[in-house]
Design an enzyme around this catalytic site. Structure first.
Site, PDB file in Angstrom:
ATOM      1  N   GLU A  69      47.558  35.622  37.796  1.00  0.00           N
ATOM      2  CA  GLU A  69      48.723  35.349  36.940  1.00  0.00           C
ATOM      3  C   GLU A  69      48.344  35.510  35.462  1.00  0.00           C
ATOM      4  OE1 GLU A  69      49.529  31.511  38.919  1.00  0.00           O
ATOM      5  OE2 GLU A  69      51.576  32.242  39.102  1.00  0.00           O
ATOM      6  N   GLU A  79      48.280  31.627  46.861  1.00  0.00           N
ATOM      7  CA  GLU A  79      48.769  30.244  46.788  1.00  0.00           C
ATOM      8  C   GLU A  79      49.414  29.755  48.074  1.00  0.00           C
ATOM      9  OE1 GLU A  79      48.983  32.433  44.349  1.00  0.00           O
ATOM     10  OE2 GLU A  79      48.749  31.493  42.394  1.00  0.00           O
TER      11      GLU A  79
END
Ligand code: 3H9
Length: 700
Positions: A107, A127
């Protein structure tokens, strides 16, 4: 050079700012890393620069946000703030990736204007595998590069993407020649010179999507995600990227992340994350593993072939030995046939298949194993057969060759004893199919040297397996506990439950399959043959359910013959009237009046059986720690991962309920209850949970 912090530093070279993250071992994005990044970004804004490179020191870019921080209130600055600072930076910023850029690490890279990567780097958003969703813009920035359908697939699978594939997908702008820092910097400087302006992903439109492709990706993601709430959330978030302003969607993503990270499921998965790593360690001096350049496998049956495929897939050459030329050719043909089928299905490239075939040396002479650094036997499960083989191998292998047995039950000390090299003997207990199943029990025999264990563990890592260190004992960790679970399923049936009630309770709990359907799949005749062999030595006082024997006597050997605990019609499982009659006869023979069990009764009794046996496994030192048992049951036996393993799950139950379930399991088996040791076993996990509760509320 301007040094801000030990974990993040800034230097200026040739008009470029270089921000280096240095937080060993994997540059996890901890609070000091985020603070250091923010300070460096504030600093670069003060300089007239040609661009900024974000790079990781050591073996990784950033392996993700620091998972250890997720159980407590997150300290500022948070990652979205750091990414906003990158986007607001007046200079273009390029992420120079080597090793792993995962989760929050990826990210961070998606927050940059450019991304370059070493060819062996991996990127991705894993995730969902931790019970959460990306929390710093992953679900919003990724679709702007890949489109909605691909983003749904990537986010919901958590798949790690190799740099070349990421380059093809447009996630990476350029590939560096190597992961050497200088090569990375040179490529990053070049990329910045070629694109000297800001290119924030948040400002790009999400490519127009084909609605059918999105629907298909969504349906597939939800199916593969087994209905887990965070996967559903992830799908919804990715779709939001095309539906609402970026800031609103980012806020929704952040809120979902903040809520999910504090749910039971996320704690369970974090427990497993750390347990998986701990399971590969053993007590004792650390010894340098020996290098494995060539692997020998003796026995080309189902197991040997699977092991062979797993080793070839890891890029190691294999000498596969069968007893004669015909068996050798049959095994080799089966392996090459499987490789060709993988190519046909698009799972393997023709080049990779060619390389694997070239690395396979089939033989029918044990003397061809002389140059192997590791030899794994996968011959018939019989002590005499294996001992005879070990005696011969002992005379042929070079000194220091690691000699491993793939036995599931036999005494490895007795095997090692017939050799002159007991220190070099270990167990490598693969699970079938060995190239698909992740678990590998690495078994330490009495005389196994630390170096042998280290080498076996390094080998497991090369194969991409989840190793768990076990001590030599009947059934090691997994089969011993699973046998208790399966036995208990039979007690339940004899006491009144139907096979489908037992299996449905297990699958409702989250098991991939119920214990009886699993038995049918593996074949009931193998266990029958073993029971017959062991009949003379069986404890006459132990409860023995003869229903499986009766099924086998009626020719019901399982799925392969169309009938076992169930009937199989066109491959579909159906409850069987014949089986119901056999069960009724067995109960009548013992004058058992059947009683009703609710799904909860069944689940609790099965869990009680697992816990009681797990406590014995720990007390006997067969497993080193509670977490090892969770890892074993999750990776080898289909225990639902999202429950964190049986022991983690049980540690969340009130102690009196655990006492009831263990008592019920003990009563049914006619054995002494092992409640004292179950309580001891769960104590560290309960303490971990208490700590979690304190940290959750910020009171630790
Ligand atoms: C995330 O980022 C959410 C964001 O969206 C949130 C944004 C707000 N944290 O695996 P190894 C430790 S979720 C803390 O043996 P390898 C690990 O425990 C995160 N610690 O090495 C071990 O410690 P120890 C998404 C971590 O070379 C040591 O590092 N990221 C973390 O075999 C070495 O690890 C992931 O899920 C972490 N994130 O493999 C990636 N990562 O020595 C998780 C590692 O005390 N990491 N540690 O046992 C990995 O997949 C592997 O570690 C990696 C290296 C492939 C990087």
């Amino acid at each position: 050079m301007i040094q801000h912090d030990a974990v993040v530093r800034l230097e200026i070279v040739d008009g470029f700012g270089i921000v280096t993250i240095d937080n060993p071992p994997v540059n996890a994005g901890s609070t000091p890393v985020r603070a250091g990044l923010l300070a460096c970004l504030a600093d670069v804004a003060q300089h007239d620069l040609r661009g900024v490179v974000l790079i990781g020191a050591g073996r990784s870019f950033v392996a993700g946000s620091d998972i250890r921080e997720f159980g407590a209130p997150l300290a500022p600055p948070e990652l979205p703030q750091v990414i906003a600072a990158i986007e607001d930076c007046p200079h273009p910023v390029c992420a120079a990736i080597h090793g792993a850029a995962l989760g929050g690490g990826f990210e961070l890279a998606l927050g940059c204007d450019l991304r370059i990567a070493a060819p062996d780097a991996v990127v991705g958003l894993p995730e969902v595998t931790l019970g959460i969703v990306p929390g710093a813009g992953g679900t919003q920035r990724l679709p702007r590069l890949t489109g909605l359908a691909k983003a749904i697939t990537l986010v919901c699978s958590g798949r790690r993407i190799s740099a070349p594939e990421a380059h093809d997908l447009g996630l990476i702008d350029a590939l560096a020649a190597s992961s050497d820092p200088q090569a990375l910097l040179t490529t990053a400087f070049r990329a910045l010179q070629g694109a000297p302006h800001k290119r924030r992903l948040r400002d790009l439109p999400v490519p127009v999507a084909d609605p059918d492709a999105v629907k298909t990706a969504e349906a597939q993601a939800l199916r593969r995600g087994k209905g887990r709430p965070n996967v559903q959330e992830a799908v919804a978030l990715v779709k939001l990227s095309a539906e609402m302003p970026t800031d609103t969607a980012l806020a929704r993503e952040r809120a979902a992340f903040q809520s999910l990270r504090l749910q039971e499921e996320a704690f369970a998965l974090r427990h497993l994350f750390f347990a998986e790593r701990a399971a590969t360690r053993f007590e004792g001096p650390t010894a340098q593993p020996a290098e494995i350049r060539r692997v020998g496998i003796v026995g080309g049956g189902t197991m040997g072939q699977g092991i062979c495929r797993a080793v070839l897939a890891a890029g190691l050459p294999v000498t596969l030995v069968e007893r004669d030329a015909q068996a050798r050719d049959a095994a080799a043909a089966a392996i090459t046939g499987a490789l060709d089928r993988s190519v046909g299905k698009g799972h393997l490239s023709p080049d990779d298949a060619y390389a694997r075939k070239a690395a396979l040396a089939p033989s029918h002479s044990l003397s061809d194993l002389a140059d192997c650094d590791l030899v794994i036997e996968a011959v018939f499960e019989d002590m005499k057969v294996k001992q005879d083989l070990f005696r011969v191998l002992d005379t042929m292998l070079k000194p220091g060759t690691l000699l491993a047995t793939n036995t599931s039950y036999l005494d490895i000390d007795a095997l090692a004893a017939v050799t002159s090299r007991a220190a070099d003997v270990v167990g490598l207990h693969f699970f079938s199919p060995a190239d698909m199943m992740k678990l590998l029990e690495v078994v330490r025999a009495e005389h196994s040297a630390d170096r042998s264990l280290s080498t076996a563990l390094a080998f497991a890592k090369t194969l991409g397996k989840q190793a768990v260190v076990a001590r030599n004992a009947d059934g090691f960790i997994g089969n011993r506990i699973y046998a208790a679970y399966r036995r208990h399923a039979e007690f339940l049936i004899e006491d009144g439950a139907t096979p489908e009630e037992v299996d449905n309770a297990a699958t409702d709990f989250g098991f991939a399959m119920g214990p009886l359907a699993v038995g049918d799949m593996s074949g009931l005749d193998i266990a029958w043959a073993m029971r017959k062999r062991q009949a003379a030595t069986r404890d006459p006082a132990a409860r023995y359910v003869d229903i499986p024997d009766r099924l086998c006597a009626a020719g019901r050997f399982g799925r392969k013959v169309g009938g076992g605990w169930y009937d199989y019609i066109d491959g579909q499982l159906h409850p069987s009237d014949d089986v119901a009659a056999i069960i009724a006869q067995a109960r009548a023979a013992k004058a058992i009046t059947p009683r009703h069990f609710s799904p909860d009764d069944i689940q609790m009794r099965l869990l009680g059986a697992i816990l009681s046996e797990a406590a014995a496994v720990l007390a006997d030192g067969v497993a080193q720690r509670a977490g090892d048992i969770d890892v074993t049951l999750v990776h080898g036996y289909g225990f639902p991962r999202w429950r964190g393993g049986p022991l983690w799950r049980a540690s969340g139950e009130p102690p009196d309920r655990i006492a009831r379930m263990c008592d019920a399991a003990a009563q049914a088996s006619g054995a002494e209850g092992a409640l004292g040791s179950v309580t001891d076993m769960l104590a560290p996990l309960r303490a971990e949970r208490q700590e979690i509760e304190k940290r959750k509320s910020g009171h630790a």
